[in-house]
Design a protein around this motif. Sequence first.
Motif: not given
Lengths: 117, 111
Positions: A31, A45, A59, A97-100, A102-106, A108
Amino acid sequence: EAQVTQNPRYLITVTGKKLTVTCSQNMNHEYMSWYRQDPGLGLRQIYYSMNVEVTDKGDVPEGYKVSRKEKRNFPLILESPSPNQTSLYFCASSLRQGRMGDTGELFFGEGSRLTVL
Amino acid sequence: DQQVKQNSPSLSVQEGRISILNCDYTNSMFDYFLWYKKYPAEGPTFLISISSIKDKNEDGRFTVFLNKSAKHLSLHIVPSQPGDSAVYFCAAKEYGNKLVFGAGTILRVKS
């Protein structure tokens, strides 16, 4: 060292002159995403990609294009930049991201400050 | 329509005291909440997160509290240090969906 690398870090350009901001990650993440940061609006985003050849609008996609031909690279293209695209841009990547799970950590990149005159 | 709101643009705290950063959200389907920290000329870095099934998560000096009935979360930093001075972004995600970020709060820790 695991990282997300953006180039250029700073750019001043003029209206209508096409430019590309490159983004590369070395963590084998599926991702990738582009955000812009503006005062009082936080991080919004622009586009994201779940995997190679798979991209979708975020967005605020107007005026931007992206491509994902390789897993590690996700360039942001401004075909005809305008002053309202003056902003601080961040590329980010994630394994899940978007998968099982997924804790949201990105992760950068360091950001690219773009000024369009 | 902002789903994640940080109503305080800035916060100033004395070194050694507690810093409390607040965040409100509207989407009851969010399953994870995160805090990111950003220094000038750097990208945001992940700080701490909490699952929607918990009400507290602690990591050293940082604790995040989640109040689902009030749709509110907060980040506590104890004790605050000058190196904590940064912009803090609250973020939330719905399963299978992207992160939504708040506008950020600038924290200044005075020595």
